[in-house]
Design an enzyme around this catalytic site. Structure first.
Site, PDB file in Angstrom:
ATOM      1  NE  ARG A 113      -3.827   0.669   1.891  1.00  0.00           N
ATOM      2  CZ  ARG A 113      -5.053   0.762   2.409  1.00  0.00           C
ATOM      3  NH1 ARG A 113      -5.273   1.490   3.480  1.00  0.00           N
ATOM      4  NH2 ARG A 113      -6.049   0.112   1.860  1.00  0.00           N
ATOM      5  CG  HIS A 140      -8.386   0.246  -2.922  1.00  0.00           C
ATOM      6  ND1 HIS A 140      -7.592  -0.841  -2.620  1.00  0.00           N
ATOM      7  CD2 HIS A 140      -9.058   0.532  -1.770  1.00  0.00           C
ATOM      8  CE1 HIS A 140      -7.777  -1.187  -1.353  1.00  0.00           C
ATOM      9  NE2 HIS A 140      -8.658  -0.373  -0.825  1.00  0.00           N
ATOM     10  CD  GLN A 143     -13.130  -1.907  -0.784  1.00  0.00           C
ATOM     11  OE1 GLN A 143     -12.320  -1.833   0.124  1.00  0.00           O
ATOM     12  NE2 GLN A 143     -14.332  -2.437  -0.618  1.00  0.00           N
ATOM     13  CG  ASP A 231     -13.586   6.553  -1.070  1.00  0.00           C
ATOM     14  OD1 ASP A 231     -13.617   6.307   0.159  1.00  0.00           O
ATOM     15  OD2 ASP A 231     -12.540   6.496  -1.743  1.00  0.00           O
ATOM     16  CB  CYS A 272     -14.049   1.272  -0.186  1.00  0.00           C
ATOM     17  SG  CYS A 272     -13.297   2.894   0.052  1.00  0.00           S
ATOM     18  NE  ARG A 300     -10.317  -5.247   0.304  1.00  0.00           N
ATOM     19  CZ  ARG A 300      -9.541  -4.249   0.747  1.00  0.00           C
ATOM     20  NH1 ARG A 300     -10.097  -3.172   1.272  1.00  0.00           N
ATOM     21  NH2 ARG A 300      -8.225  -4.309   0.629  1.00  0.00           N
TER      22      ARG A 300
HETATM   23  N1  NVA Z   1      -9.969   6.843  -1.348  1.00  0.00           N
HETATM   24  C1  NVA Z   1      -9.575   6.364  -0.044  1.00  0.00           C
HETATM   25  C2  NVA Z   1      -9.785   4.891   0.050  1.00  0.00           C
HETATM   26  C3  NVA Z   1      -9.466   4.307   1.401  1.00  0.00           C
HETATM   27  C4  NVA Z   1      -9.607   2.825   1.433  1.00  0.00           C
HETATM   28  C5  NVA Z   1      -8.136   6.726   0.236  1.00  0.00           C
HETATM   29  O1  NVA Z   1      -7.295   6.570  -0.659  1.00  0.00           O
HETATM   30  O2  NVA Z   1      -7.841   7.179   1.340  1.00  0.00           O
HETATM   31  N1   CP Z   2     -11.276  -0.048   2.271  1.00  0.00           N
HETATM   32  C1   CP Z   2      -9.995  -0.134   2.699  1.00  0.00           C
HETATM   33  O1   CP Z   2      -9.074  -0.411   1.939  1.00  0.00           O
HETATM   34  O2   CP Z   2      -9.842   0.066   4.027  1.00  0.00           O
HETATM   35  P1   CP Z   2      -8.464   0.205   4.824  1.00  0.00           P
HETATM   36  O3   CP Z   2      -7.863   1.534   4.456  1.00  0.00           O
HETATM   37  O4   CP Z   2      -8.872   0.137   6.261  1.00  0.00           O
HETATM   38  O5   CP Z   2      -7.558  -0.911   4.434  1.00  0.00           O
END
Ligand code: NVA
Ligand code: CP
Length: 313
Positions: A113, A140, A143, A231, A272, A300
């Site tokens: 990540r 992502h 997800q 989101d 998500c 997930r």
């Molecule tokens: N768009 C959000 C998704 C979190 C799972 C982010 O990147 O923070």
């Molecule tokens: N939806 C998602 O990826 O959540 P986290 O940021 O908690 O991993």
């Protein structure tokens, strides 16, 4: 004499983004995820990952990705190791390339990540084991695999259905664009113009004959939709911008009961998570009867078992 041909090394099975896959391969992974959820391991082996290990590299926080990946591999007999930037040499300047080379000597797959897509690609270039995209600033995909599975559990096949995205044209919106093309559904993205998804992604969808529409008219976009998705207004890495301006731009895109009433009577709501009640969605919607967000979070775990099974088998 025929020239000697060296046997071609098999391609490493990275899971980087949905646009890199044939629809049939993504479908196979989802069906495996469904099998795992039913307790029926594909291939009949209940613990296919015995002796295998997954390294999980986190440059950004996570709740779902971290726990679901760790549970997924452990439930199937494997092991998981977490590395965070602070606490590993990534935080002291060791390169992603060197980290990839080293981790490949210890583990069978690497999930990363990062809010810099270039680091995901660097990891994949230098790793000799599969690399999985656990979120970047751009996409992502894990997800989305869970989201497709969740939609289909509640509403049947997603092909030719209508999904409306309302809010920031962010990494999740980007993966929804990939998914719309690969799984054959219509995607309407209602975004404030300055926060539209990247133009190259929209061009790609057009070239692929995808049914992807971008609009600022959120009410029209939701009309007759089978699923409404949103989101957070401030993704990881976006915290440094003008927060007030972002909120002002995005407020008209909040998903509330009035907006949901324009969708199909049986439309579902997806997010998500993590969610910010009162910002991108009202509590009445996310905690209401049309919300499937807890199934989405659970899936997930199952969908990623399908992804891991593809990467490792
Ligand atoms: N768009 C959000 C998704 C979190 C799972 C982010 O990147 O923070
Ligand atoms: N939806 C998602 O990826 O959540 P986290 O940021 O908690 O991993």
């Amino acid at each position: 004499m025929a020239p000697k041909t060296s046997p071609k090394a098999p391609a490493i099975k990275h899971f980087l983004d949905l646009d890199r896959f044939e629809p049939a391969t993504l479908r196979e992974m989802i069906e495996w995820g469904k099998d795992f959820k039913r307790g029926q391991a594909p291939g009949g082996e209940a613990r296919p990952f015995v002796g295998k290990a997954l390294a999980m590299v986190f440059e950004r926080p996570s709740t779902r990705t971290r726990v679901s990946f760790e549970r997924a591999i452990r439930q199937l007999g494997g092991d998981a190791i977490v590395l965070e930037t602070q606490g590993s040499h990534l935080g002291r300047g060791e390169t992603v390339a060197d980290t990839a080379r080293v981790l490949s000597r210890y583990v069978d797959a690497i999930m990363i990540r990062t809010t810099d897509e270039a680091k995901l690609l660097e990891m994949a270039e230098h790793a000799t084991v599969p690399v999985i995209n656990g979120l970047t600033d751009r996409t992502h995909p894990c997800q989305l695999m869970a989201d497709i599975m969740t939609f289909e559990e509640h509403r049947g096949a997603i092909e030719n259905r209508v999904v409306t995205w309302s809010g920031d044209g962010n990494n999740m919106a980007a993966s929804w664009i990939h998914a719309a093309v690969r799984f054959g559904f219509e995607l309407r993205l209602a975004c404030p113009e300055p926060l539209n998804p990247p133009a190259d992604l929209l061009d790609w969808a057009r070239e692929q004959n995808g049914r992807v529409l971008v609009t600022q008219d959120v009410e029209a976009a939701v009309e007759g939709a089978d699923c409404v998705v949103t989101d957070t207004w401030v993704s990881m890495g976006d915290e440094t911008g003008d927060s007030q301006q972002r909120h002002d731009l995005l407020r008209p895109y909040r998903v509330d009961d009035r907006l949901m009433a324009r969708a199909k009577p049986d439309a579902i709501f997806m997010h998500c998570l993590p969610a910010h009640r009162g910002d991108e969605v009202t509590a009445s919607v996310i905690d209401g009867p049309r919300s499937v967000v807890w199934d989405e979070a659970e899936n997930r775990l199952h969908a990623q078992k399908g992804i891991l099974y593809w990467c490792l088998s």
